[in-house]
Design a protein around this motif. Structure first.
Motif, mmCIF file in Angstrom:
data_model
loop_
_atom_site.group_PDB
_atom_site.id
_atom_site.type_symbol
_atom_site.label_atom_id
_atom_site.label_comp_id
_atom_site.label_asym_id
_atom_site.label_seq_id
_atom_site.Cartn_x
_atom_site.Cartn_y
_atom_site.Cartn_z
ATOM 1 N N ALA A 71 -7.820 7.678 -0.655
ATOM 2 C CA ALA A 71 -7.396 6.966 0.497
ATOM 3 C C ALA A 71 -8.362 6.832 1.245
ATOM 4 O O ALA A 71 -8.528 5.643 1.888
ATOM 5 C CB ALA A 71 -6.064 7.600 0.997
ATOM 6 N N SER A 114 1.155 4.007 -2.900
ATOM 7 C CA SER A 114 0.834 5.504 -2.678
ATOM 8 C C SER A 114 1.780 6.176 -3.324
ATOM 9 O O SER A 114 1.573 7.366 -3.853
ATOM 10 C CB SER A 114 0.558 5.771 -1.063
ATOM 11 O OG SER A 114 0.037 7.070 -1.078
ATOM 12 N N THR A 116 0.808 -1.333 -0.122
ATOM 13 C CA THR A 116 0.032 -0.051 -0.061
ATOM 14 C C THR A 116 0.867 1.219 -0.153
ATOM 15 O O THR A 116 0.519 2.108 -0.809
ATOM 16 C CB THR A 116 -0.902 -0.030 1.237
ATOM 17 O OG1 THR A 116 -1.741 -1.279 1.316
ATOM 18 C CG2 THR A 116 -1.855 1.292 1.276
ATOM 19 N N HIS A 168 -10.997 4.240 0.079
ATOM 20 C CA HIS A 168 -10.268 2.824 0.271
ATOM 21 C C HIS A 168 -10.304 2.375 1.859
ATOM 22 O O HIS A 168 -10.844 1.187 1.911
ATOM 23 C CB HIS A 168 -8.696 3.037 -0.164
ATOM 24 C CG HIS A 168 -8.489 2.768 -1.670
ATOM 25 N ND1 HIS A 168 -8.817 1.745 -2.102
ATOM 26 C CD2 HIS A 168 -7.950 3.480 -2.359
ATOM 27 C CE1 HIS A 168 -8.516 1.809 -3.626
ATOM 28 N NE2 HIS A 168 -7.948 3.063 -3.503
ATOM 29 N N SER A 177 -4.873 0.830 4.634
ATOM 30 C CA SER A 177 -4.946 2.169 3.978
ATOM 31 C C SER A 177 -4.835 3.363 4.384
ATOM 32 O O SER A 177 -4.657 4.568 3.951
ATOM 33 C CB SER A 177 -6.210 2.312 2.860
ATOM 34 O OG SER A 177 -6.330 1.003 1.981
ATOM 35 N N ARG A 180 -2.113 5.385 3.273
ATOM 36 C CA ARG A 180 -2.297 6.275 2.296
ATOM 37 C C ARG A 180 -2.738 7.596 2.632
ATOM 38 O O ARG A 180 -2.348 8.770 1.875
ATOM 39 C CB ARG A 180 -3.137 5.629 1.409
ATOM 40 C CG ARG A 180 -2.720 4.209 0.653
ATOM 41 C CD ARG A 180 -3.552 3.770 -0.326
ATOM 42 N NE ARG A 180 -3.667 4.572 -1.541
ATOM 43 C CZ ARG A 180 -4.094 4.065 -2.768
ATOM 44 N NH1 ARG A 180 -4.661 2.773 -2.877
ATOM 45 N NH2 ARG A 180 -4.010 5.026 -3.792
#
Length: 262
Positions: free
Chosen positions: A74, A37, A33, A77, A119, A122
C-alpha cells in the motif's frame, strides 16, 4: 536535499488539488481501492480456512505475513505505482524531453510526480488488520521491534522500487510495452506467501524471485520474533545493490533515448 523535499511537497499538494477538482472520480477510486484491499486481505483468510499450519508457519503467522504485505504494498502504491503506470505514456508521447530539461534529477521526477492519495486507505486497512492479528496472537512488540520493522520495511520498499524501475526502464527501447506494469504486479504478488512455499525456485531465480520473497518475509518475521541477522543484512544489501543498479541502468538507457524533437 531541501530543494527536493520542497519540490516533492509541492507535487503532493498539486496531486491533492487535482483530486479535489474531480470528486466523483475520487469517490469511485476510493470505493474500488477499499474493496480491493478487503479482497486482497480476506482472500488469504479464505484460502487458509481449516488449515492450522503450512510451510513451517501457523495460520496466524501466514495471515500476519499477508497483513505486512498489505502495508508495504500500500505504501508502494501511494508513492510509486501511479508513476510507473504512466511511465510508458511519458516516453511514448515524447514528454520525457521536458523532464530531462528540468534542473532536477529525472529519475526523481518520474518516480514522485504523482502521489496516490486514495491508496492511503489501503495503508489504514492493512495496519488495522495487522494490529488485530497481533492482539489475537498475543504477540508482545517492543519499541525496538517497531524500529527494526520500520528500517527493514523501508529497505523492502526500496528493493521493490528498484526492481520495478529497472524493468520499467526497458520502455526506453520498447515504448509500447505498457503491460510491463501488469506483469510486475503479478510477480510482486508472490511476496504475500511464505518463502518456503517456493522451495528451490527462490534459488533458481536469485536476482528476482528471492529478493521479492525476502523483502516481505523479513519485516513480517520481526513481529514474529523469528527474523535472523543474515536475512536482515541480506535485505539491506539487496536494497543498496538494486538501487545502485537502477540508477546506473537508467543512465545507460538514456544514451539510447531518441527525443521527440530529434
Amino acid at each position: 536535499m531541501k530543494r527536493y523535499i520542497r519540490v516533492y511537497l509541492t507535487l503532493i499538494r498539486l496531486n491533492l488539488s487535482a483530486l479535489i477538482v474531480y470528486p466523483a472520480n475520487f469517490y469511485n477510486s476510493l470505493i474500488a481501492t477499499v474493496a480491493w484491499s478487503f479482497f486482497s486481505l480476506y482472500s488469504i483468510v479464505l484460502l487458509t480456512t481449516g488449515v492450522r499450519a503450512a510451510f513451517g508457519m501457523t495460520r496466524g503467522e501466514i495471515l500476519l505475513l499477508n497483513g505486512v504485505y498489505g502495508i508495504l504494498i500500500a505504501i508502494f502504491h501511494v508513492l510509486f505505482s501511479y508513476n510507473f503506470a504512466r511511465f510508458s505514456s511519458v516516453i511514448h508521447k515524447g514528454e520525457l524531453d521536458g523532464v530531462l530539461l528540468k534542473p532536477i534529477d529525472a529519475q526523481f521526477l518520474l518516480s514522485f510526480w504523482m502521489f496516490g492519495w486514495v491508496s492511503i486507505s489501503r495503508i489504514v486497512i492493512s495496519v488495522v488488520y495487522v494490529a488485530v492479528l497481533v492482539k489475537q496472537l498475543g504477540i508482545a512488540i517492543s519499541f525496538l521491534d517497531y524500529i527494526l520493522f520500520f528500517v527493514l520495511g523501508a529497505c523492502a520498499i526500496l528493493v521493490l522500487y528498484s526492481i520495478w524501475y529497472i524493468v520499467i526502464t526497458l520502455t526506453i527501447w520498447f515504448t509500447r510495452v505498457s503491460n510491463l506494469v501488469e506483469l510486475m504486479f503479478n510477480i510482486t504478488g508472490i511476496a504475500r506467501y511464505p518463502r518456503a512455499m517456493f522451495g528451490q525456485s527462490a534459488q533458481v531465480l536469485p536476482l528476482l524471485l528471492f529478493p521479492i520473497l525476502l523483502m516481505i518475509n523479513t519485516p513480517a518475521r520481526v513481529y514474529l520474533h523469528t527474523v535472523g541477522a543474515i536475512d536482515g543484512i541480506m535485505l539491506v544489501g539487496f536494497a543498496c545493490l538494486f538501487f545502485v543498479i537502477s540508477r546506473k541502468f537508467w543512465r545507460f538507457a538514456l544514451r539510447f533515448y531518441t527525443s521527440a524533437s530529434s
